[in-house]
Design a protein around this motif. Structure first.
Motif, PDB file in Angstrom:
ATOM      1  N   GLN A 179     -16.233   4.042 -52.095  1.00  0.00           N
ATOM      2  CA  GLN A 179     -16.176   3.555 -50.718  1.00  0.00           C
ATOM      3  C   GLN A 179     -14.985   4.178 -49.981  1.00  0.00           C
ATOM      4  O   GLN A 179     -15.114   4.637 -48.838  1.00  0.00           O
ATOM      5  CB  GLN A 179     -16.072   2.032 -50.724  1.00  0.00           C
ATOM      6  CG  GLN A 179     -16.485   1.361 -49.424  1.00  0.00           C
ATOM      7  CD  GLN A 179     -17.980   1.169 -49.302  1.00  0.00           C
ATOM      8  OE1 GLN A 179     -18.753   1.672 -50.111  1.00  0.00           O
ATOM      9  NE2 GLN A 179     -18.409   0.450 -48.289  1.00  0.00           N
ATOM     10  N   ALA A 180     -13.828   4.212 -50.642  1.00  0.00           N
ATOM     11  CA  ALA A 180     -12.644   4.808 -50.031  1.00  0.00           C
ATOM     12  C   ALA A 180     -12.834   6.302 -49.805  1.00  0.00           C
ATOM     13  O   ALA A 180     -12.418   6.852 -48.780  1.00  0.00           O
ATOM     14  CB  ALA A 180     -11.422   4.553 -50.919  1.00  0.00           C
ATOM     15  N   PHE A 181     -13.482   6.981 -50.758  1.00  0.00           N
ATOM     16  CA  PHE A 181     -13.758   8.413 -50.618  1.00  0.00           C
ATOM     17  C   PHE A 181     -14.645   8.667 -49.403  1.00  0.00           C
ATOM     18  O   PHE A 181     -14.413   9.596 -48.619  1.00  0.00           O
ATOM     19  CB  PHE A 181     -14.429   8.952 -51.872  1.00  0.00           C
ATOM     20  CG  PHE A 181     -14.783  10.408 -51.811  1.00  0.00           C
ATOM     21  CD1 PHE A 181     -13.885  11.379 -52.232  1.00  0.00           C
ATOM     22  CD2 PHE A 181     -16.027  10.817 -51.329  1.00  0.00           C
ATOM     23  CE1 PHE A 181     -14.206  12.728 -52.174  1.00  0.00           C
ATOM     24  CE2 PHE A 181     -16.363  12.169 -51.271  1.00  0.00           C
ATOM     25  CZ  PHE A 181     -15.452  13.123 -51.689  1.00  0.00           C
ATOM     26  N   ALA A 182     -15.661   7.833 -49.228  1.00  0.00           N
ATOM     27  CA  ALA A 182     -16.584   8.002 -48.106  1.00  0.00           C
ATOM     28  C   ALA A 182     -15.855   7.847 -46.777  1.00  0.00           C
ATOM     29  O   ALA A 182     -16.036   8.653 -45.857  1.00  0.00           O
ATOM     30  CB  ALA A 182     -17.728   7.002 -48.213  1.00  0.00           C
ATOM     31  N   ARG A 183     -15.023   6.839 -46.675  1.00  0.00           N
ATOM     32  CA  ARG A 183     -14.301   6.596 -45.422  1.00  0.00           C
ATOM     33  C   ARG A 183     -13.302   7.710 -45.143  1.00  0.00           C
ATOM     34  O   ARG A 183     -13.142   8.140 -44.001  1.00  0.00           O
ATOM     35  CB  ARG A 183     -13.608   5.245 -45.476  1.00  0.00           C
ATOM     36  CG  ARG A 183     -14.574   4.061 -45.499  1.00  0.00           C
ATOM     37  CD  ARG A 183     -13.833   2.749 -45.667  1.00  0.00           C
ATOM     38  NE  ARG A 183     -12.976   2.472 -44.517  1.00  0.00           N
ATOM     39  CZ  ARG A 183     -13.359   1.808 -43.440  1.00  0.00           C
ATOM     40  NH1 ARG A 183     -14.603   1.337 -43.372  1.00  0.00           N
ATOM     41  NH2 ARG A 183     -12.541   1.576 -42.444  1.00  0.00           N
ATOM     42  N   ALA A 184     -12.631   8.190 -46.186  1.00  0.00           N
ATOM     43  CA  ALA A 184     -11.605   9.222 -46.000  1.00  0.00           C
ATOM     44  C   ALA A 184     -12.201  10.584 -45.649  1.00  0.00           C
ATOM     45  O   ALA A 184     -11.554  11.398 -44.987  1.00  0.00           O
ATOM     46  CB  ALA A 184     -10.754   9.334 -47.261  1.00  0.00           C
ATOM     47  N   ASN A 185     -13.428  10.830 -46.094  1.00  0.00           N
ATOM     48  CA  ASN A 185     -14.037  12.152 -45.913  1.00  0.00           C
ATOM     49  C   ASN A 185     -15.196  12.161 -44.931  1.00  0.00           C
ATOM     50  O   ASN A 185     -15.878  13.177 -44.785  1.00  0.00           O
ATOM     51  CB  ASN A 185     -14.522  12.682 -47.268  1.00  0.00           C
ATOM     52  CG  ASN A 185     -13.389  13.006 -48.208  1.00  0.00           C
ATOM     53  OD1 ASN A 185     -12.808  14.079 -48.165  1.00  0.00           O
ATOM     54  ND2 ASN A 185     -13.060  12.045 -49.060  1.00  0.00           N
ATOM     55  N   ARG A 186     -15.370  11.102 -44.215  1.00  0.00           N
ATOM     56  CA  ARG A 186     -16.511  10.982 -43.324  1.00  0.00           C
ATOM     57  C   ARG A 186     -16.588  12.118 -42.307  1.00  0.00           C
ATOM     58  O   ARG A 186     -17.670  12.603 -41.965  1.00  0.00           O
ATOM     59  CB  ARG A 186     -16.461   9.643 -42.608  1.00  0.00           C
ATOM     60  CG  ARG A 186     -17.666   9.424 -41.693  1.00  0.00           C
ATOM     61  CD  ARG A 186     -17.253   9.148 -40.275  1.00  0.00           C
ATOM     62  NE  ARG A 186     -18.386   9.315 -39.371  1.00  0.00           N
ATOM     63  CZ  ARG A 186     -18.351   8.962 -38.106  1.00  0.00           C
ATOM     64  NH1 ARG A 186     -17.259   8.420 -37.598  1.00  0.00           N
ATOM     65  NH2 ARG A 186     -19.391   9.176 -37.326  1.00  0.00           N
ATOM     66  N   SER A 187     -15.445  12.589 -41.814  1.00  0.00           N
ATOM     67  CA  SER A 187     -15.438  13.633 -40.786  1.00  0.00           C
ATOM     68  C   SER A 187     -16.041  14.945 -41.289  1.00  0.00           C
ATOM     69  O   SER A 187     -16.489  15.777 -40.491  1.00  0.00           O
ATOM     70  CB  SER A 187     -14.019  13.879 -40.278  1.00  0.00           C
ATOM     71  OG  SER A 187     -13.172  14.313 -41.338  1.00  0.00           O
ATOM     72  N   SER A 188     -16.073  15.133 -42.609  1.00  0.00           N
ATOM     73  CA  SER A 188     -16.637  16.363 -43.177  1.00  0.00           C
ATOM     74  C   SER A 188     -18.114  16.211 -43.534  1.00  0.00           C
ATOM     75  O   SER A 188     -18.762  17.183 -43.922  1.00  0.00           O
ATOM     76  CB  SER A 188     -15.856  16.784 -44.419  1.00  0.00           C
ATOM     77  OG  SER A 188     -16.021  15.831 -45.468  1.00  0.00           O
ATOM     78  N   PHE A 189     -18.651  14.999 -43.409  1.00  0.00           N
ATOM     79  CA  PHE A 189     -20.059  14.766 -43.722  1.00  0.00           C
ATOM     80  C   PHE A 189     -20.948  15.181 -42.562  1.00  0.00           C
ATOM     81  O   PHE A 189     -20.557  15.071 -41.394  1.00  0.00           O
ATOM     82  CB  PHE A 189     -20.314  13.286 -44.033  1.00  0.00           C
ATOM     83  CG  PHE A 189     -19.602  12.746 -45.237  1.00  0.00           C
ATOM     84  CD1 PHE A 189     -19.084  13.595 -46.209  1.00  0.00           C
ATOM     85  CD2 PHE A 189     -19.455  11.373 -45.410  1.00  0.00           C
ATOM     86  CE1 PHE A 189     -18.426  13.085 -47.327  1.00  0.00           C
ATOM     87  CE2 PHE A 189     -18.802  10.855 -46.515  1.00  0.00           C
ATOM     88  CZ  PHE A 189     -18.283  11.720 -47.473  1.00  0.00           C
ATOM     89  N   ASP A 190     -22.149  15.607 -42.884  1.00  0.00           N
ATOM     90  CA  ASP A 190     -23.146  15.918 -41.866  1.00  0.00           C
ATOM     91  C   ASP A 190     -23.674  14.598 -41.289  1.00  0.00           C
ATOM     92  O   ASP A 190     -24.267  13.799 -42.012  1.00  0.00           O
ATOM     93  CB  ASP A 190     -24.298  16.711 -42.490  1.00  0.00           C
ATOM     94  CG  ASP A 190     -25.375  17.106 -41.493  1.00  0.00           C
ATOM     95  OD1 ASP A 190     -25.335  16.621 -40.335  1.00  0.00           O
ATOM     96  OD2 ASP A 190     -26.256  17.892 -41.871  1.00  0.00           O
TER      97      ASP A 190
END
Length: 245
Positions: A16-27
């Motif tokens: 969950q923390a990984f998703a929030r921290a890296n969201r800007s790089s997700f499509d």
């Protein structure tokens, strides 16, 4: 449904923390799936820790963007719970869903779900995480602070994490498409059939007070409906269930 993009990790503090921290790089047009063999700081609802031994269970977060919808996103945890339940039922297991985010087998917890939503330009950014106990042994389960079980303990055999992960993802993506179009209505009856609280008196901690009432189901917003001792029927979107009988 959107194309899936995968991030398979060896070890992480929490998916969950990984998703929030890296969201800007997700499509933003994709359905992003983050899994890890291990979580060092796995967490559940209300920031509780989630024991996450390596290579044993499923630790997953779905990250996706939803357009602005007319219906509430609160029931998303219940929709995912139904998706997971369907997969487990196909294994011959009897599953119950405990509002708002847990799955139980034989009155023992086997899965927990965590939903976080942020407003964004497109509508809402959703982070929907879950842990599912797969191959945990009796000794490992005894380390939990609550009664817990695993597929290994319920069936007597080990299971493929990859196969189960794929099955749950497919079921949820189908259900998410239905939810986007129709809201919680198509899931209402299936949820009530699996509700852990059927015919129970539920004790709910609201922070400033503790109340108890007869379970009367959930509404279209995913709120818990209780009949209180004075015969009032009220819906609660938040609160911590601290007991039932």
């Amino acid at each position: 449904m959107k194309t899936s993009i995968y991030h398979h990790l060896e070890s992480i503090d929490s998916t969950q923390a990984f998703a929030r921290a890296n969201r800007s790089s997700f499509d933003p047009k994709a359905f992003t799936v983050i899994t890890s063999k291990e979580q060092t700081k796995g967490r559940g609802r209300l920031s509780r820790s989630w024991y996450s031994p390596k290579g044993t269970n499923l630790y997953t977060t779905y990250s996706f963007t939803l357009p602005k919808l007319e219906h509430s996103l609160n029931p998303l945890t219940l929709v995912l719970a139904l998706s997971i339940s369907e997969v487990l039922q196909k294994l011959g297991l009897t599953v119950q869903i405990k509002w708002p985010n847990d799955l139980y087998i034989h009155s023992k917890k086997i899965s927990g779900i965590l939903a976080e939503v942020e407003a964004c330009a497109e509508g809402s950014q959703v982070y929907l995480g879950f842990g599912l106990n797969i191959n945990m042994t009796a000794n490992e389960l005894q380390t939990q602070k609550f009664k817990a079980t695993s597929l290994l303990m319920e069936t007597g055999k080990k299971w493929s994490l990859q196969v189960l992960s794929s099955a749950i993802e497919n079921a949820f993506k189908r259900d998410l498409s239905i939810f986007i179009e129709k809201g919680f209505s198509p899931f209402h009856k299936p949820f009530e059939e699996l509700s852990f609280f059927q015919s129970k008196v539920v004790k709910l901690d609201l922070g400033n007070e503790v109340i108890a009432g007869n379970y009367k189901g959930v509404n279209e917003e995913g709120a818990l409906i209780l009949e209180l001792p004075d015969s009032q029927v009220k819906a609660f979107l938040s609160g911590e269930v601290i007991g039932w009988e």
